[in-house]
Each structure stands twice: as structure tokens, then as C-alpha cells.
Design an enzyme around this catalytic site. Sequence first.
Site, PDB file in Angstrom:
ATOM      1  N   ASN A  43      -5.198  -7.073   9.206  1.00 42.32           N
ATOM      2  CA  ASN A  43      -6.320  -7.785   8.607  1.00 42.32           C
ATOM      3  C   ASN A  43      -5.842  -8.566   7.385  1.00 42.32           C
ATOM      4  O   ASN A  43      -5.330  -7.956   6.456  1.00 42.32           O
ATOM      5  CB  ASN A  43      -7.401  -6.780   8.181  1.00 42.32           C
ATOM      6  CG  ASN A  43      -8.693  -7.463   7.799  1.00 42.32           C
ATOM      7  OD1 ASN A  43      -8.911  -8.617   8.146  1.00 42.32           O
ATOM      8  ND2 ASN A  43      -9.538  -6.764   7.079  1.00 42.32           N
ATOM      9  N   HIS A  77       0.936   3.479   8.352  1.00 41.32           N
ATOM     10  CA  HIS A  77      -0.037   4.395   8.947  1.00 41.32           C
ATOM     11  C   HIS A  77       0.690   5.458   9.759  1.00 41.32           C
ATOM     12  O   HIS A  77       1.783   5.210  10.277  1.00 41.32           O
ATOM     13  CB  HIS A  77      -1.005   3.652   9.871  1.00 41.32           C
ATOM     14  CG  HIS A  77      -1.985   2.792   9.145  1.00 41.32           C
ATOM     15  ND1 HIS A  77      -2.981   3.323   8.364  1.00 41.32           N
ATOM     16  CD2 HIS A  77      -2.104   1.455   9.057  1.00 41.32           C
ATOM     17  CE1 HIS A  77      -3.688   2.332   7.837  1.00 41.32           C
ATOM     18  NE2 HIS A  77      -3.171   1.186   8.241  1.00 41.32           N
ATOM     19  N   ASP A 125      -8.702  -4.992  -2.673  1.00 38.72           N
ATOM     20  CA  ASP A 125      -8.027  -5.206  -1.395  1.00 38.72           C
ATOM     21  C   ASP A 125      -8.596  -4.434  -0.223  1.00 38.72           C
ATOM     22  O   ASP A 125      -8.947  -3.269  -0.329  1.00 38.72           O
ATOM     23  CB  ASP A 125      -6.540  -4.909  -1.465  1.00 38.72           C
ATOM     24  CG  ASP A 125      -5.873  -5.417  -0.187  1.00 38.72           C
ATOM     25  OD1 ASP A 125      -5.984  -6.620   0.040  1.00 38.72           O
ATOM     26  OD2 ASP A 125      -5.327  -4.618   0.573  1.00 38.72           O
ATOM     27  N   HIS A 135       0.863  -1.186   0.000  1.00 40.37           N
ATOM     28  CA  HIS A 135       0.000   0.000   0.000  1.00 40.37           C
ATOM     29  C   HIS A 135       0.894   1.229   0.000  1.00 40.37           C
ATOM     30  O   HIS A 135       1.659   1.444   0.939  1.00 40.37           O
ATOM     31  CB  HIS A 135      -0.916   0.002   1.229  1.00 40.37           C
ATOM     32  CG  HIS A 135      -1.866  -1.158   1.243  1.00 40.37           C
ATOM     33  ND1 HIS A 135      -3.116  -1.094   0.679  1.00 40.37           N
ATOM     34  CD2 HIS A 135      -1.727  -2.419   1.701  1.00 40.37           C
ATOM     35  CE1 HIS A 135      -3.716  -2.271   0.818  1.00 40.37           C
ATOM     36  NE2 HIS A 135      -2.895  -3.096   1.433  1.00 40.37           N
ATOM     37  N   LEU A 136       0.788   2.025  -1.051  1.00 38.80           N
ATOM     38  CA  LEU A 136       1.620   3.235  -1.138  1.00 38.80           C
ATOM     39  C   LEU A 136       0.888   4.488  -0.673  1.00 38.80           C
ATOM     40  O   LEU A 136       1.500   5.531  -0.486  1.00 38.80           O
ATOM     41  CB  LEU A 136       2.148   3.417  -2.565  1.00 38.80           C
ATOM     42  CG  LEU A 136       3.248   2.432  -3.001  1.00 38.80           C
ATOM     43  CD1 LEU A 136       3.659   2.707  -4.449  1.00 38.80           C
ATOM     44  CD2 LEU A 136       4.461   2.493  -2.088  1.00 38.80           C
ATOM     45  N   ASP A 148       2.316  -7.037   2.425  1.00 40.13           N
ATOM     46  CA  ASP A 148       1.103  -6.277   2.745  1.00 40.13           C
ATOM     47  C   ASP A 148       1.484  -4.989   3.491  1.00 40.13           C
ATOM     48  O   ASP A 148       0.828  -4.602   4.463  1.00 40.13           O
ATOM     49  CB  ASP A 148       0.105  -7.110   3.551  1.00 40.13           C
ATOM     50  CG  ASP A 148      -1.292  -6.469   3.621  1.00 40.13           C
ATOM     51  OD1 ASP A 148      -1.498  -5.411   2.984  1.00 40.13           O
ATOM     52  OD2 ASP A 148      -2.151  -7.016   4.312  1.00 40.13           O
ATOM     53  N   ASN A 154      -6.488   0.936  -2.903  1.00 41.53           N
ATOM     54  CA  ASN A 154      -7.317   1.650  -1.916  1.00 41.53           C
ATOM     55  C   ASN A 154      -6.723   3.010  -1.548  1.00 41.53           C
ATOM     56  O   ASN A 154      -6.425   3.296  -0.400  1.00 41.53           O
ATOM     57  CB  ASN A 154      -7.569   0.795  -0.676  1.00 41.53           C
ATOM     58  CG  ASN A 154      -6.295   0.357   0.015  1.00 41.53           C
ATOM     59  OD1 ASN A 154      -5.220   0.377  -0.574  1.00 41.53           O
ATOM     60  ND2 ASN A 154      -6.405  -0.032   1.262  1.00 41.53           N
ATOM     61  N   HIS A 187      -2.720 -12.775   1.147  1.00 44.94           N
ATOM     62  CA  HIS A 187      -2.389 -12.906   2.579  1.00 44.94           C
ATOM     63  C   HIS A 187      -3.169 -13.974   3.343  1.00 44.94           C
ATOM     64  O   HIS A 187      -3.937 -13.670   4.244  1.00 44.94           O
ATOM     65  CB  HIS A 187      -2.502 -11.563   3.303  1.00 44.94           C
ATOM     66  CG  HIS A 187      -3.705 -10.719   2.959  1.00 44.94           C
ATOM     67  ND1 HIS A 187      -4.981 -11.211   2.942  1.00 44.94           N
ATOM     68  CD2 HIS A 187      -3.809  -9.405   2.630  1.00 44.94           C
ATOM     69  CE1 HIS A 187      -5.823 -10.239   2.621  1.00 44.94           C
ATOM     70  NE2 HIS A 187      -5.132  -9.134   2.424  1.00 44.94           N
ATOM     71  N   HIS A 195      -8.629 -10.558  -1.616  1.00 49.87           N
ATOM     72  CA  HIS A 195      -8.656 -10.398  -0.154  1.00 49.87           C
ATOM     73  C   HIS A 195      -9.918 -11.125   0.288  1.00 49.87           C
ATOM     74  O   HIS A 195     -11.011 -10.785  -0.168  1.00 49.87           O
ATOM     75  CB  HIS A 195      -8.716  -8.911   0.197  1.00 49.87           C
ATOM     76  CG  HIS A 195      -8.948  -8.626   1.650  1.00 49.87           C
ATOM     77  ND1 HIS A 195      -8.015  -7.991   2.421  1.00 49.87           N
ATOM     78  CD2 HIS A 195     -10.007  -8.886   2.465  1.00 49.87           C
ATOM     79  CE1 HIS A 195      -8.484  -7.867   3.663  1.00 49.87           C
ATOM     80  NE2 HIS A 195      -9.687  -8.389   3.715  1.00 49.87           N
TER      81      HIS A 195
END
Lengths: 304, 424
Positions: B275, B306, B149, B59-60, B302, B91, B229, B176
Site C-alpha cells: 500500500n 511481516h 503512516d 517499519h521496525l 517502506d 504504527n 511512497h 501517506h
Amino acid sequence: MNQKDILGLYDMEAAVIDEILTRGLAYKSELKRGNKVFHALSGKSMVTLFYENSTRTRCSFELAGKFLGAQVVNISVAASSVQKGETLVDTGKTLDAMQNDVMVIRHPASGAARLLAKTVRAHVINAGDGMNEHPSQALLDMLTMREHFGKISGLKVAILGDIYHSRVAKSNLYGLTKLGAQVTMFGPRTLIPAGIEKLGAKICSSREEAVDGADVVMGLRIQLERQKAGNFPSLGEFAKYYGANEEVIKYAKPGALIMHPGPVNRGVELTSALIDGDTSKIEDQVLSGVAVRMSMLALLGKED
Amino acid sequence: MLIRGADVVFSDGVRKSDIRIEGGLFTQIAPTLDPPENEEVLEAAGLTAFPGLIDMHVHLRDPGFEKKETIETGTMSAVKGGFTQICCMPNTRPVIDNKVVVTYVKARAREVGLCKVHPIGAITEGQKGEALAAIGGMKAAGAVALSEDGKSVQNSALMAKAMLYASDFGLKCLCHCEDASLVDGAVVHEGDYSTLTGLKGSLRAAEDIMIARELCLAESLELPVHICHVSTYSGIQLIREAKARGVKVTAETCPHYFTLTDAAIRDFDPNAKVNPPLRAERDRVAVIAGLKDGTLDCIASDHAPHHADDKNVEFNDAAFGISGLETSFALSYTVLVCENGFSLPKLSALMSANPAGILSLTGGEIAVGAPADLMLADLNESWRVDPAAFVSKGKNTPFAGKKLQGRVKYTLSDGEIKYREARA
């Protein structure tokens, strides 16, 4: 006792529980004599921070603080900056900056009391966090039992109802087993949490088995929304198959105590005959609550 | 450039070799090569050369959540972790559900110029689960796969259409797996630690039911599918059985599922909130077995960075995810190779060749003619995870203070050094 906070009984040593109960019993007998003036917290300030509705627990803590001589401020969600979106951490820092000595927190999220305790310099008492712990309730239950029986060790305590959502059941389980009591539990399979046996409970397959030979039978409050979430078909069916009544109580020891953390749904968890019966301790539990909370506050406060 | 004296990980073994790079490609590989006078030489004796690592699940956060991560910091983190190619999940805000956003991500990554970034497009518009996203347009702009995802497409009929339509463009769905009705607000695995903490748990079945659905769709439609995952022993068994009867399924897992269990949430550490959730020891052991026997094809981090503000709140409200790019290799090397006897070629396949194969990406091997993407690691070096030292903006890791074996020293992409460990 030398700990900053009281967050739960899972991590509390038996000796500390014993110390709290001993002092609590002394306060209770003083309260019964009408003495409400003590000085353990004079010159101290205390705030109750309640993110969930509560009448008895908040009032009980407030009175406990006032009887000990503390200045007490009550904050409830609706009247606080929480509505403006302030985080728990920031609220804690703000209250800390006001030099509060003790913070009593009730919160719907498990772990919230621990988060606050990690954030603030003040002592934190958990007055119930989500489905985690409610140590003061368990301590008041144990104080009530100890006052009646003279000891906790060797008692058999049956806890009936919604175990899954009950922080009261868990704190009682931890405290009672640490002091040598045996805890049996029974409730709908939908409301028994995974692996609770590993924490020391005996999960029974019937009310009769759970109550068999019990010294204490404790009902737990069932919330109506649990029925709406599909955990059981109706309150009527819950009462019929999972509640305690005069027939079920025959399996317990003669004179077994009836307890409930309140507020009670009459005719659901317990029948009125049990609630109002000779061995019911439900009203007495309330005074135990004030006394044990005084003891908790005094023990935390004395270190300062 | 000549990389001299490294222990080079090939698919069939590890051999001390010299590697010549010209024009961004590997041009010569031999036990010894002599440099002409003006050739740059990277002395790599004592280091191990792996094909550049490939992470197919990152996730970028860019565009839209630049407070958490940007394409710049995310790719800095990637090359520090030994990765030369990463695939980024859709996302973002706006969601990667059209060619414009795909084009932005690719262009920005090229501008930063650290590692190759392959966008993954959303399956449905806005990840709302209602209507197909602009799949053809995203493919034309460079999307390498599709994924919803963070959730599953709950409507099975729509998912079947998505798999069919995507196949027209040669795209695979990366799934996912999560049945929303069973998760219903859960934040951890349902088991001993959900009971102890009072945090709401979800059953393995919440993940397994969706894995089973995707396997059923793939089997019925005779199309390939990829499971993201995987965290449950029972989900791994579903995949194992499906593979045995010929279903075209591939699957990934993440380092946290073979290194941690739900015991990590005992003290409400929000950095262990992820998750699917961390599960029981039985699952952790099964993940390692699944990697060993090939049921699980690859390791993805994954990487879910944050901001501290997203984590320093009540556990229920904390964001899901672990910042994983900078610990993925060392966790995998430590646990799989050092503790569980995986060979270096096997580890390399899990982290390079296999993800390349699943997504038909160029690279994933050190071979003459291939793009000169490689990573040099010192496998003898042990180090402690220090989140403050992460170059990712996401310092959210449950591994803080953990001692790991194997340290990335250099990362080269297309023959250029994109990361070199700073001298202490």
C-alpha cells in the site's frame, strides 16, 4: 486432461473445455433417461467446503459426486471450525489429512481456491471465488448452448447487468471466446470493470447494441447491496434501463436463448415473460449443471 | 582506520580515493594516503564507497509486533542493506505518539548499536485521526518528523492544525496519501489486473486526491510537506507542478514502484500486496522519470516486515507490505543505474544526501569532518534474492529469485564496521 485442479477457465485450454463439455453432454442424456448410477468416483471421497451461502451450486456438486459413486461430505461455514478462527490453509491441511480426494470450495475472497489448491494434495474445484471465477457455472452455460446449437463457435452471446461483481460473466467470457464465440456486454458504467475489453469482451453503449443479433441473452443476478453501495439509484431504475425485456429481445436473433445463473430477481434482470418464455433455458441450465459437474469430477478423478 | 583504494562516490563524481577515519569522523580523503605502522587498513580496491544509506521510511514493529520484526533484527537488516540511518514509522503498539515510546525506540537502538534510528511520531493520538499527539514532547525526546503512516488524517482541518503546530517544533509531516472513501477495502490497483483477478482495486485518484490536499495545505500555510511512497504518474505530475510554483514539497518513492507493476499480483502473490498498490507500466515509467528530473527527491524502502502467518492467507486478508531493506540498494542500482543511466552521484543523492536534507539529519556525504558513515559495495557482483537469507524477520518479498546487480560488502557507522559480508 491432466491437471490437478479446476480453478478457472482463464488458464484452461480450449481442448480441455471441449472434453468437459463432450463428456458432460453424455452424462446429461443419461440423467434425462433417469440413470443416476455411475462409478467414476466410486471409492473416492469428496468434500464441499462452502464459505458462502449457496443452494443450487452446493446441491448440484453434491449430487454430481453421489451419482458418480463418491462419498460426499458437506461443510458450511456456520458449522465449521472457521468460526473458531482457523485459517483456510489449516482447514485445507486438516481435510487433506483425512484423505479426501476432491475438495470443492466456494469462498467470498478472490484467489481463495488457488490458495487451497496450493496447500492440499487433493484435487480442488473452484465453485466460485469472490469476483474471480466460477468455472462450473460457465461450463454449464456452455454445455446448454452447445446442446441447443450443436456448437459454440460463431455464437453471439450478450451478457447484461452487474459485470463488475460477476465471476460468472468473467468465466463465461474466457470460455466462450476460447471456443470461438463473440461476447458482448452491457451494464451501468459503475458496474463495468476496468479493462474488461482487453480480456475479449465487447462493451456496448446500449442494451440494444449488446443484444443485436445475439443467439443467447444472459442476465446476471444483481445483489441489493450493490444499490446500497451507490452503483445505481434503485432496482426499478436498474430494471428500466439495464434489464432485458420483450422490447429489447426483439433485437436478438429469432429464437434467441434466455439464460440466467440464478437465483433470478423477477422483473429486474429479466422480465417474467422472458424467464417463462419458450426460449428460456433457465431450468434446463440446472440439469446441465449437474451433468457438467459430473464431467469435471470424473475427469479429475480418472487420473488417480 | 584507512579505507584504501575504493571508488568513492562524491556529490560531483566518482574518484578513486583513500579515506582516513579517526574518532568516528572522516579526517582525510586523498588519492593516496600512507598508513602508519599500527593503523588498521581496509583494502577496498574494486569496491565502491557510498555515503551511508539513509532510509526515511522503515517499519521496525517494535514495540508490539516483535513477531514481525524487532529493533535488533530490523537494524541488522538495515546495515546488511548498507543503511547507517533509518527512520521508523509510528504504527507500533503502543503507537509512537508520546515521548516515552520515542525514548524507548532510541534507547533500544543505541543498546543494539548497529545503525542510527530516528523515530517518527504519530500526527494524532493513537493514529486515530481525532486529536493531536504530544508533538512537543516527542520532538524533545528525539522524534525527527511526524507521520500518520498507513493512512491519512482524513479531517483536513485537523491536518492543517497539525502542520501548523508541528512547524513550531521544526517538524515536518510525512504524508501517506489515501482517501479512505475511495479505497474502501481495495487491496490492489484498479486496472487490468484487478479485473483479471477479481480483487478489489482502488483508483489512482484515491492517492492523488490526498496528495493534492497536502499540496494545497502546504501552499496555503506556506509550510513544507513531504509526500510518502508516491506511486502514480498523476500524483507525480501534481508534485511537479507544485514544485514549479514554489510549494515547499519533497517526495519519496520506493524500489517496488520503479521495478514492478500490478502484473505481479496476477497469481495472487500476497508478497506483492503493498500500500499504495503496485500500479501500471505507465506509472512505473513515470516514477523513474520523476526521480530523474528531481520531482521525487529520494528513495525509501517502506520496509514492512511481516510474519509468514500474516501473508499465508486469502489475498484480501494478507497484510500489506514488502520487506525491503536488504534489496533496496541493489534494486535501485540495477534499475536506475544499470538500466536507466542514472549516475552514481545521483543514486547516492537519492539514497543519502537528499533524505538527510529533508529531515535535517547529519551525514549523507563522504567529506572531511562528517561522521564516518559509509557503505562499500561490489557493483560487479550479481546475486539472486533469497528471502531465507534475509536477516530481517520479514521474508515477505516479491523479488524472490530475481537477479540483481550490486552487493553490499561493508557498512560502517561512526567509523565502526557494523556489517561485513560473511565469506561464502
